[in-house]
Enzyme design. Structure first.
Site, PDB file in Angstrom:
ATOM      1  N   LEU A 189       0.857  -1.187   0.000  1.00 25.91           N
ATOM      2  CA  LEU A 189       0.000   0.000   0.000  1.00 25.91           C
ATOM      3  C   LEU A 189       0.894   1.238   0.000  1.00 25.91           C
ATOM      4  O   LEU A 189       1.262   1.739   1.054  1.00 25.91           O
ATOM      5  CB  LEU A 189      -0.911   0.011   1.230  1.00 25.91           C
ATOM      6  CG  LEU A 189      -1.690  -1.280   1.488  1.00 25.91           C
ATOM      7  CD1 LEU A 189      -2.698  -1.063   2.616  1.00 25.91           C
ATOM      8  CD2 LEU A 189      -2.411  -1.750   0.246  1.00 25.91           C
ATOM      9  N   SER A 190       1.275   1.666  -1.148  1.00 29.07           N
ATOM     10  CA  SER A 190       2.173   2.817  -1.273  1.00 29.07           C
ATOM     11  C   SER A 190       1.911   3.459  -2.628  1.00 29.07           C
ATOM     12  O   SER A 190       2.744   3.410  -3.519  1.00 29.07           O
ATOM     13  CB  SER A 190       3.628   2.377  -1.138  1.00 29.07           C
ATOM     14  OG  SER A 190       3.871   1.182  -1.865  1.00 29.07           O
ATOM     15  N   GLU A 191       0.727   4.039  -2.747  1.00 27.47           N
ATOM     16  CA  GLU A 191       0.240   4.510  -4.049  1.00 27.47           C
ATOM     17  C   GLU A 191       1.163   5.535  -4.684  1.00 27.47           C
ATOM     18  O   GLU A 191       1.390   5.524  -5.896  1.00 27.47           O
ATOM     19  CB  GLU A 191      -1.165   5.114  -3.912  1.00 27.47           C
ATOM     20  CG  GLU A 191      -2.251   4.111  -3.536  1.00 27.47           C
ATOM     21  CD  GLU A 191      -2.258   3.750  -2.063  1.00 27.47           C
ATOM     22  OE1 GLU A 191      -1.622   4.482  -1.256  1.00 27.47           O
ATOM     23  OE2 GLU A 191      -2.882   2.740  -1.703  1.00 27.47           O
ATOM     24  N   GLN A 201      -7.520   0.510  -6.587  1.00 24.51           N
ATOM     25  CA  GLN A 201      -8.641  -0.192  -5.955  1.00 24.51           C
ATOM     26  C   GLN A 201      -9.878   0.665  -5.810  1.00 24.51           C
ATOM     27  O   GLN A 201     -10.989   0.170  -5.907  1.00 24.51           O
ATOM     28  CB  GLN A 201      -8.222  -0.704  -4.571  1.00 24.51           C
ATOM     29  CG  GLN A 201      -7.514  -2.031  -4.647  1.00 24.51           C
ATOM     30  CD  GLN A 201      -7.266  -2.642  -3.280  1.00 24.51           C
ATOM     31  OE1 GLN A 201      -7.228  -1.943  -2.273  1.00 24.51           O
ATOM     32  NE2 GLN A 201      -7.074  -3.945  -3.259  1.00 24.51           N
ATOM     33  N   PHE A 217      -6.904  10.864  -5.899  1.00 19.76           N
ATOM     34  CA  PHE A 217      -6.578  12.131  -5.222  1.00 19.76           C
ATOM     35  C   PHE A 217      -5.182  12.047  -4.606  1.00 19.76           C
ATOM     36  O   PHE A 217      -4.430  13.005  -4.584  1.00 19.76           O
ATOM     37  CB  PHE A 217      -7.598  12.461  -4.123  1.00 19.76           C
ATOM     38  CG  PHE A 217      -9.006  12.671  -4.625  1.00 19.76           C
ATOM     39  CD1 PHE A 217      -9.252  13.335  -5.817  1.00 19.76           C
ATOM     40  CD2 PHE A 217     -10.090  12.209  -3.890  1.00 19.76           C
ATOM     41  CE1 PHE A 217     -10.547  13.535  -6.268  1.00 19.76           C
ATOM     42  CE2 PHE A 217     -11.382  12.409  -4.337  1.00 19.76           C
ATOM     43  CZ  PHE A 217     -11.617  13.069  -5.526  1.00 19.76           C
ATOM     44  N   HIS A 271     -15.515   6.569  -1.050  1.00 21.89           N
ATOM     45  CA  HIS A 271     -15.381   5.528  -2.066  1.00 21.89           C
ATOM     46  C   HIS A 271     -16.234   5.785  -3.305  1.00 21.89           C
ATOM     47  O   HIS A 271     -16.376   4.899  -4.139  1.00 21.89           O
ATOM     48  CB  HIS A 271     -15.782   4.165  -1.492  1.00 21.89           C
ATOM     49  CG  HIS A 271     -14.732   3.549  -0.615  1.00 21.89           C
ATOM     50  ND1 HIS A 271     -14.391   4.065   0.600  1.00 21.89           N
ATOM     51  CD2 HIS A 271     -13.952   2.449  -0.800  1.00 21.89           C
ATOM     52  CE1 HIS A 271     -13.446   3.305   1.143  1.00 21.89           C
ATOM     53  NE2 HIS A 271     -13.154   2.323   0.315  1.00 21.89           N
TER      54      HIS A 271
END
Ligand SMILES: Cc1ncc(C[n+]2csc(CCOP(=O)(O)OP(=O)(O)O)c2C)c(N)n1
Lengths: 327, 316
Positions: free
Chosen positions: A56-58, A80, A86, A128
């Site tokens: 998890l390290s966009e 996802q 953003f 979401h």
């Protein structure tokens, strides 16, 4: 003819393009097990170097893809949830998008960003349910919102083959759409070329993604009242097929746009601005959008109230038919 | 790489920058620059350990990195002056200088952004079967950017042949490192399992030795190394600083920095006549480079958005 679902079409496009071009690889969270189904079967077919499960390290993996693209590869990132865009807006708008100009054309950044499930997912609430395609169009990043399975296939193929960054929004409301498709006819669909989803002569309704279904339903309903609605699906928000739209409006001289983004500075505003500059309309055009600054509330009725829907579209179309000159 | 070569590089960077500052004052360079004066040993030592096909990413303070990697100073001056003959055809300027032919993937004006770009590029080359190493330069300020820490994780996890070179010059603009970094800089890299070393960033030969070992390790498939180079920025953060009259460090601190000037440290290793010969050579090179840059054409305003898209596109 076999039925093809929209999500399966995206999956098929990805698999076909990975098979055709060894420089294409996909990265993202939980894609090895294909949590969203976008990457179903690809890990077994192509292995861990081409289906890269990321931590998890966009921000880092989005720039990682830019670096890989600078080194000659064609990465496809799966996000996802839409709001992750953003988080990586800097990496797309300020890095990937700017590299070509800032280096005087020394490089290209062919990265594709796919969001399978943008817009409201029903019951997923505020963080979401965004559909931020207008933001990317505004900064000039190529932005695609397919409406049908065949288009989902063809536009994703073109996005991956394009030498620039491209964001592909797959609205959650469209993922389940199925159509009869002769698989042998599946082909790339060029970016920037719209299509007439239904021809008509009284009014042009511009609709994108899952809203094309709504526009077609409204057109059916109005056909019963003797009103002929043309539905124009631009397919890409940016670049926008202004010529295709102009040709449609030249016939109908009336225009309504339905747009699942916020009203101010949204895609709908852009279509109306183009109309004001270029088209000879018989009545003021209208737009059906989310409200300004909208955040989707959780409760189902509230969620629905914020999204543009069929009733509003029906009212808007009736409005442009009764205002202005005679049709 | 000989002592003379290393000296030539630090001297070239120093004199290039001093001339660039003059061009800022005379208005030939618009927008100013971030001088690298005092930090030249890092760029010189690191790039001396690289092959021509190795990659670097650079920062807002990138002239030294780019020159050390081998760019033509005339094209670099021309870029700073916004000329068509510049490295980026005048479209990038000081903070975006790039030369893909020399493995320079661009200076990057967003602090901490390029660590992940270098990681992706190095990973991609390895996947394509090439033993290329990438170096990402960044400052101490970047150590507080989450995006960079994320890149450490990816690089270590996937054994990517990338070197993280932190130029710890003691300040992020005016923020002292002690007021900004909790724990230690190398400790952050070690937390990801990356071997991390603090080295003297004023001595080009020490930087070269440490980098050579790290490059060997990366090429052998053992993954990233982190080098914290202790250095001094002996000029302003940016050329506008003189006008802003910022006050954040003492005269004593600055003069202590000057007592370890990398140009002098390396120059002292040369015989006087060899040093004089290099100085003259650098001066002649820069005279010619400045002349070429000043004489070259400005871009056509009608082409302001040329190169925006790599694929041909009709935009309104
Ligand atoms: C993400 C980001 N934040 C802030 C800035 C503004 N800025 C430019 S340089 C700089 C200081 C950077 O310090 P450091 O990383 O230590 O490098 P140095 O300037 O000392 O070489 C800042 C805050 C920026 N360009 N990018």
């Amino acid at each position: 003819m076999p039925k093809l679902s929209y999500l399966k079409a995206l999956n098929r496009a990805l698999g076909d393009e990975m098979a055709a071009d060894s420089d294409v690889f996909v990265l993202g969270e939980d894609i090895r097990v294909a949590a969203s189904n976008l990457t179903a079967g690809l890990f077994d077919r192509f292995g861990p170097e081409r289906v890269l499960d990321t931590p998890l390290s966009e921000q880092a993996f989005t720039n990682f893809a830019t670096g890989a693209a600078l080194a000659g590869m064609r990465p496809v990132i799966e996000f996802q949830i839409p709001s992750l865009l953003f988080l990586v807006f800097e990496q797309i708008a300020n890095q990937a998008h700017k590299f070509s100009l800032m280096t005087g054309g020394q490089c290209k950044v062919p990265v594709t960003y796919v969001v399978p499930g943008s817009g409201s997912r029903t019951g997923w609430a505020g963080q979401h349910s965004d559909h931020p395609y207008s933001l990317f169009a505004h900064v000039g990043v190529k932005t695609v919102v397919p409406a049908t399975p065949a288009d989902a296939y063809g536009l994703l193929l073109s996005a991956i083959r394009d030498d620039d960054p491209v964001v592909v929004f797959a609205p959650s409301g469209a993922l389940g759409v199925r159509e009869d498709v002769d698989f042998s006819t599946l082909a790339p669909v060029p970016l920037g070329v719209g299509r007439i989803a239904r021809s008509g002569s009284d009014v042009t309704v511009v609709a994108l993604g899952h809203l094309v279904q709504d526009a077609l339903a409204v057109a059916d309903e109005l056909a019963g009242e003797g009103v002929s609605v043309e539905v124009f699906d631009p397919r890409t928000v940016y670049p926008l097929d202004v010529e295709g739209l102009a040709a449609s409006v030249a016939r109908t001289r009336r225009l309504v746009v339905i747009d699942d983004s916020n009203r101010t500075s949204g895609f709908g505003a852009e279509v109306l601005a183009v109309a004001a500059e270029r088209f000879d309309l018989a009545a003021p055009p209208r737009r059906v959008t989310r409200p300004d600054g909208a955040v989707l509330p959780f409760a189902l009725a509230l969620d629905r109230a914020v999204q543009p829907g069929r009733d509003q579209l029906l009212a808007a179309v009736r409005g442009v038919l009764t205002s202005g000159g005679h049709r | 790489m000989t002592s003379v070569d290393l000296y030539r590089t630090v001297r070239l960077i120093r004199r290039f920058e001093e001339r660039a500052i003059e061009f800022v004052r005379s208005g030939e360079i618009v927008g100013g620059i971030h001088p690298y004066i005092g930090e030249e040993a890092v760029a010189a030592g690191v790039c001396a350990a690289l092959r021509p096909d190795d990659l670097i990413t650079s920062t807002h303070r990138g002239h030294g990195h780019v020159l050390a990697k081998g760019v033509n100073p005339a094209r670099m001056f021309a870029e700073l002056m916004g000329r068509e003959s510049g490295l980026n055809k005048g479209r990038g300027g000081s903070m975006h200088a790039a030369d893909f032919g020399l493995g320079i993937l661009g200076a990057n004006a967003i602090v901490g952004a390029a660590g992940s770009i270098a990681t992706g590029a190095a990973w991609a080359h390895r996947r394509r079967g090439r033993d290329v190493v990438a170096v990402s330069f960044f400052g101490d300020g970047a150590m507080n950017e989450g995006m960079l820490l994320e890149a450490f994780n990816l690089a270590a996890l996937w054994h990517v042949p990338v070197l993280f070179v932190c130029e710890n010059n003691g300040y992020a603009t005016t923020m002292p490192v002690a007021g900004a970094v909790a724990g230690s800089i190398t400790g952050r890299a070690r937390a990801f399992g990356i071997p991390a070393f603090t080295i003297d960033g004023q001595d080009p030969e020490k930087v070269l030795a440490a980098t050579t070992a790290a490059v060997q390790r990366a090429r052998a498939g053992k993954g990233p190394t982190f080098l914290e180079c202790l250095t001094h920025r002996l000029d302003a953060h940016h050329t506008f600083e003189h006008r802003a009259r910022l006050s954040y460090r003492s005269a004593e601190e600055l003069s202590a920095g000057w007592s370890r000037d990398p140009v002098e440290i390396q120059g002292a290793r040369l015989a006087a006549e060899d040093r004089a010969a290099v100085d003259a050579e650098v001066e002649a090179l820069l005279d010619a480079a400045a002349g070429i840059a000043l004489g070259s054409a400005h871009p056509d305003p009608a082409a302001a958005l040329e190169y925006l898209y790599a694929s041909p596109e009709v935009m309104r």
